[in-house]
Design an enzyme around this catalytic site. Structure first.
Site, PDB file in Angstrom:
ATOM      1  N   GLU A 443     -22.510 -93.275  31.686  1.00  0.00           N
ATOM      2  CA  GLU A 443     -22.305 -94.472  32.533  1.00  0.00           C
ATOM      3  C   GLU A 443     -23.552 -94.813  33.345  1.00  0.00           C
ATOM      4  O   GLU A 443     -23.458 -95.258  34.490  1.00  0.00           O
ATOM      5  CB  GLU A 443     -21.117 -94.283  33.484  1.00  0.00           C
ATOM      6  CG  GLU A 443     -19.783 -94.315  32.838  1.00  0.00           C
ATOM      7  CD  GLU A 443     -19.697 -95.345  31.749  1.00  0.00           C
ATOM      8  OE1 GLU A 443     -20.262 -96.440  31.927  1.00  0.00           O
ATOM      9  OE2 GLU A 443     -19.097 -95.043  30.723  1.00  0.00           O
TER      10      GLU A 443
HETATM   11  C1  LIG Z   1     -20.415 -86.739  26.086  1.00  0.00           C
HETATM   12  C2  LIG Z   1     -20.984 -88.103  26.116  1.00  0.00           C
HETATM   13  C3  LIG Z   1     -20.145 -89.212  26.112  1.00  0.00           C
HETATM   14  C4  LIG Z   1     -20.681 -90.494  26.112  1.00  0.00           C
HETATM   15  N1  LIG Z   1     -19.844 -91.574  26.011  1.00  0.00           N
HETATM   16  C5  LIG Z   1     -20.379 -92.796  25.762  1.00  0.00           C
HETATM   17  C6  LIG Z   1     -19.548 -93.905  25.429  1.00  0.00           C
HETATM   18  O1  LIG Z   1     -18.319 -93.817  25.420  1.00  0.00           O
HETATM   19  N2  LIG Z   1     -20.134 -95.086  25.099  1.00  0.00           N
HETATM   20  C7  LIG Z   1     -21.491 -95.244  25.096  1.00  0.00           C
HETATM   21  O2  LIG Z   1     -21.948 -96.316  24.779  1.00  0.00           O
HETATM   22  N3  LIG Z   1     -22.303 -94.216  25.437  1.00  0.00           N
HETATM   23  C8  LIG Z   1     -21.776 -93.003  25.761  1.00  0.00           C
HETATM   24  N4  LIG Z   1     -22.593 -91.954  26.075  1.00  0.00           N
HETATM   25  C9  LIG Z   1     -24.028 -92.165  26.146  1.00  0.00           C
HETATM   26  C10 LIG Z   1     -24.566 -92.106  27.568  1.00  0.00           C
HETATM   27  O3  LIG Z   1     -24.131 -93.199  28.304  1.00  0.00           O
HETATM   28  C11 LIG Z   1     -26.097 -91.985  27.472  1.00  0.00           C
HETATM   29  O4  LIG Z   1     -26.364 -90.678  26.986  1.00  0.00           O
HETATM   30  C12 LIG Z   1     -26.786 -92.240  28.778  1.00  0.00           C
HETATM   31  O5  LIG Z   1     -26.641 -93.587  29.151  1.00  0.00           O
HETATM   32  C13 LIG Z   1     -28.280 -91.907  28.726  1.00  0.00           C
HETATM   33  O6  LIG Z   1     -28.885 -92.429  27.579  1.00  0.00           O
HETATM   34  P1  LIG Z   1     -29.764 -91.465  26.638  1.00  0.00           P
HETATM   35  O7  LIG Z   1     -28.940 -90.268  26.354  1.00  0.00           O
HETATM   36  O8  LIG Z   1     -30.262 -92.235  25.499  1.00  0.00           O
HETATM   37  O9  LIG Z   1     -30.948 -91.011  27.548  1.00  0.00           O
HETATM   38  P2  LIG Z   1     -32.371 -91.826  27.830  1.00  0.00           P
HETATM   39  O10 LIG Z   1     -32.012 -93.239  28.067  1.00  0.00           O
HETATM   40  O11 LIG Z   1     -33.238 -91.527  26.675  1.00  0.00           O
HETATM   41  O12 LIG Z   1     -32.854 -91.140  29.124  1.00  0.00           O
HETATM   42  C14 LIG Z   1     -33.502 -89.867  29.140  1.00  0.00           C
HETATM   43  C15 LIG Z   1     -33.956 -89.559  30.578  1.00  0.00           C
HETATM   44  O13 LIG Z   1     -34.879 -90.565  31.013  1.00  0.00           O
HETATM   45  C16 LIG Z   1     -34.441 -91.161  32.211  1.00  0.00           C
HETATM   46  N5  LIG Z   1     -34.753 -92.588  32.181  1.00  0.00           N
HETATM   47  C17 LIG Z   1     -34.546 -93.454  31.179  1.00  0.00           C
HETATM   48  N6  LIG Z   1     -34.941 -94.688  31.532  1.00  0.00           N
HETATM   49  C18 LIG Z   1     -35.389 -94.620  32.789  1.00  0.00           C
HETATM   50  C19 LIG Z   1     -35.897 -95.553  33.729  1.00  0.00           C
HETATM   51  N7  LIG Z   1     -36.009 -96.848  33.425  1.00  0.00           N
HETATM   52  N8  LIG Z   1     -36.273 -95.108  34.953  1.00  0.00           N
HETATM   53  C20 LIG Z   1     -36.142 -93.791  35.288  1.00  0.00           C
HETATM   54  N9  LIG Z   1     -35.647 -92.862  34.441  1.00  0.00           N
HETATM   55  C21 LIG Z   1     -35.276 -93.270  33.210  1.00  0.00           C
HETATM   56  C22 LIG Z   1     -32.935 -90.940  32.240  1.00  0.00           C
HETATM   57  O14 LIG Z   1     -32.415 -90.977  33.577  1.00  0.00           O
HETATM   58  C23 LIG Z   1     -32.809 -89.585  31.578  1.00  0.00           C
HETATM   59  O15 LIG Z   1     -32.993 -88.562  32.529  1.00  0.00           O
HETATM   60  C24 LIG Z   1     -22.079 -90.662  26.146  1.00  0.00           C
HETATM   61  C25 LIG Z   1     -22.923 -89.546  26.180  1.00  0.00           C
HETATM   62  C26 LIG Z   1     -22.392 -88.288  26.152  1.00  0.00           C
HETATM   63  C27 LIG Z   1     -23.332 -87.109  26.126  1.00  0.00           C
END
Ligand SMILES: Cc1cc2nc3c(=O)[nH]c(=O)nc-3n(C[C@H](O)[C@H](O)[C@H](O)COP(=O)(O)OP(=O)(O)OC[C@H]3O[C@@H](n4cnc5c(N)ncnc54)[C@H](O)[C@@H]3O)c2cc1C
Length: 595
Positions: A443
């Site tokens: 989220e």
């Molecule tokens: C168990 C689980 C359930 C989930 N359920 C859903 C779901 O139902 N629907 C759905 O759509 N998604 C879902 N997700 C996905 C989840 O919302 C994302 O994993 C999350 O939004 C982060 O995206 P990412 O994993 O690609 O990390 P990234 O976006 O690659 O981020 C990696 C790191 O970089 C940091 N970062 C990235 N951009 C910035 C910025 N602009 N400024 C500062 N820091 C930054 C982040 O804070 C993080 O620490 C789920 C994930 C998990 C693990």
């Protein structure tokens, strides 16, 4: 094995004594007749359902996990999940806070919020199935066409169908502007969606007859970035002429993730193979529509963490009263026993009270925000609705990030109370720590929440929303500053309010020269803001405890004690956080790190 009892007394204190919900709701025509007895009855029944039906599935569900069948591309939730869900819908729980026009009971969000705290204490993984459906309901309710509402809302409200939110793709998480799933318009007004989504919670399962996916995708003429993202409703089974689940749609689960926690909730890789969908709202305005669901989900994630904090605390308390090790430094407390219970040790009480203060502060805060949402949705005066909406917008990232960080701390402290036994699976404490961890990530990660708070909600409107919330705190301080019994709360609260204003101004000035100043300060800044909010609610709760005609009763004495603990032991963290927030970006520029 852990246990759970709904904290009904504290919920009633928060709703009736702290927030005066029946009075507050009486100004909202939709909820005007709701009385205290009805609220208490709903809480009691919800508590029973959570403790008796959902809680027993938590630990076994974690061990068993979900099952994926590659031949049918289907998912089965752990044993008992489906039956509990059938009982949940038979009892009418999904419809509690839904619109009566679509079969809902029309009860306020603030009551649904308390229900969700209890369900999450009982079983976060299970609760995500109905939780996501409620988010889908809210999104379609706000942005669906009349026909979409008629088609989907009654089934989501009854719980017969569940919902998902499909945003994330392998290369695109935080930055949704990168997403690639494509939607091709068809002659009949529908769209064909093709692409891959990952990490989709409850994307496939056996709990409900149909799954309504809300999917972000790009139209062929979409501009790049977030301005080219549209939202579609893509049902697993296409509704037939009678509105029942008909032909299978081409959206499939390709695999489920093996993950750290919430094993009972299926985290699915979804493929859309020219799946049929329909546009929700305006083309290219999908993120706008999806924000309704994301905001609901952010509060929902706060409730997940509050639930885990409470249940972890309850179990650590029971253990600390029972487990005997060592003697009290001030002399044996149980001389007839070979050792004293570990609760005699000050540091064990510190750990317990940390979790308890985060639970009680979180309950007060989230109930307040939920009540503000009721006001935003239902107040007859548009200006009041707008003001409430602004406050909800300001507080939502704090609920999400502060409560989820606190739950990570609280569940870990609660585990620590068990010593080595906390690390052993059969006690159930390590599951709470594992389950709590995801709440800081999905989220929108807590970093993103912090940037949203400081960058968008505070600096972009010149601190206006923050100032208006700060006014409420100032009024409370003015009203109580001459009361000697309140000095221990009012003094630090006023001081922190001033410090946060000053800090906000300082970061604002730095940000003019360097936008990275916001990114460097945002995370500690949000935590300071979270503490300010908690200090405000603990001061208000302490005032009630002091003023109550029953102030000598155990409940009020304990409330006062927890407030004092909070001010003495947790609030001082703000001194360190303010220094961190002031430290600027230079210390983060270590040569060679980015290469
Ligand atoms: C168990 C689980 C359930 C989930 N359920 C859903 C779901 O139902 N629907 C759905 O759509 N998604 C879902 N997700 C996905 C989840 O919302 C994302 O994993 C999350 O939004 C982060 O995206 P990412 O994993 O690609 O990390 P990234 O976006 O690659 O981020 C990696 C790191 O970089 C940091 N970062 C990235 N951009 C910035 C910025 N602009 N400024 C500062 N820091 C930054 C982040 O804070 C993080 O620490 C789920 C994930 C998990 C693990």
């Amino acid at each position: 094995m852990p246990g759970y009892q709904a904290p009904l007394r504290d919920m009633q204190f928060v709703l009736h004594e702290l927030l005066g919900v029946t009075d507050a709701l009486s100004g909202l025509p939709a909820h005007a007749g709701l009385d205290e007895a009805t609220i208490n009855q709903v809480l009691e029944e919800g508590g029973k359902f959570a403790a008796d039906i959902v809680f027993p599935l938590n630990h076994p569900g974690d061990r068993e996990g979900c099952h994926y069948d590659a031949t049918t591309r289907s998912v089965t939730a752990p044993q008992g999940f489906r039956q509990a869900y059938q009982q949940y819908i038979a009892a009418g729980w999904p419809s509690l806070a839904c619109d009566p026009d679509y079969g809902g009971q029309g009860l306020p969000v603030v009551l649904n919020n308390s229900l969700y705290e209890m369900l999450n204490s009982a079983n976060q993984a299970w609760t995500m199935y109905p939780g996501l459906s409620h988010g889908a309901y809210e999104c379609l309710h706000a942005h669906g066409s009349p026909e979409q509402k008629q088609r989907y809302l009654p089934r989501l409200v009854s719980g017969e169908w569940t919902g998902t939110m499909c945003l994330t793709e392998p290369h695109c998480g935080t930055d949704l502007g990168l997403l690639r799933t494509r939607a091709e318009p068809q002659a009949d007004g529908s769209y064909r969606l093709t692409g891959s989504k990952i990490f989709i919670s409850a994307g496939e399962h056996d709990l409900s007859a149909n799954i309504i996916h809300l999917v972000l995708a790009r139209l062929p003429d979409a501009p790049p970035g977030t301005r080219g993202v549209s939202l579609f409703v893509v049902p697993k089974f296409l509704p037939d002429a009678r509105g029942d689940a008909g032909e299978r749609n081409a959206i499939y689960c390709g695999a489920i993730e093996h993950k750290m926690g919430i094993h009972g909730n299926a985290t699915c890789q979804m493929t859309l193979e020219a799946a049929t969908g329909w546009l929700i709202g305006e083309p290219h305005r999908g993120l706008n529509a999806m924000f309704v669901m994301m905001n609901a989900a952010r509060l929902g994630v706060g409730m997940q963490s509050l639930g885990l904090t409470e249940v972890a605390y309850q179990n650590a308390l029971a253990y600390a009263r029972d487990r005997q090790q060592g003697r009290s430094l001030s002399g044996p407390a149980a001389p007839s026993q070979p050792a004293d219970p570990i609760i005699v040790h000050p540091d064990v009480r510190r750990m317990l009270l940390t979790a308890r203060a985060y639970a009680e502060g979180g309950r007060a805060f989230t109930s307040y925000v939920a009540l503000m949402i009721d006001r935003e949705l239902n107040h007859p005066d548009e200006a009041v609705r707008r003001e409430a909406a602004d406050e909800v917008a300001l507080l939502t990232p704090i609920v999400k990030a502060f409560l989820t960080d606190n739950a990570w701390i609280a569940t870990s402290e609660a585990l620590q109370v068990f010593g080595g036994h906390g690390y052993i699976a059969e006690w159930g404490m390590e599951q709470y720590v594992r389950d709590a961890r995801i709440n800081m990530i999905y989220e929108g990660t807590n970093t993103i929440q912090s940037l949203d708070l400081l960058g968008r909600k505070v600096l972009m409107d010149n601190g206006e929303k923050l100032r208006r919330f700060g006014e409420k705190i100032k009024v409370f301080v003015m009203q109580n500053m001459s009361d000697a019994s309140m000095a221990e709360f009012v003094g630090p609260l006023a001081e922190l309010g001033e410090k946060l204003s000053k800090l906000t101004g300082e970061i604002g000035v730095k940000a003019v020269a360097d936008r990275d100043a916001v990114g460097a300060a945002a995370v500690p800044y949000l935590r300071v803001a979270g503490h300010l909010v908690f200090a405000y609610f603990f001061a208000r709760m302490a005032k009630i405890a002091l003023a109550s005609e029953h102030s000598g009763d155990d409940f009020y004495q304990a409330k006062l004690g927890v407030a004092r603990f909070y001010f003495a032991r947790l609030l001082p963290e703000t001194a360190m956080l303010i220094r961190q927030a002031r430290a600027g970006v230079d210390s983060l520029n270590v040569p060679g790190l980015a290469q």
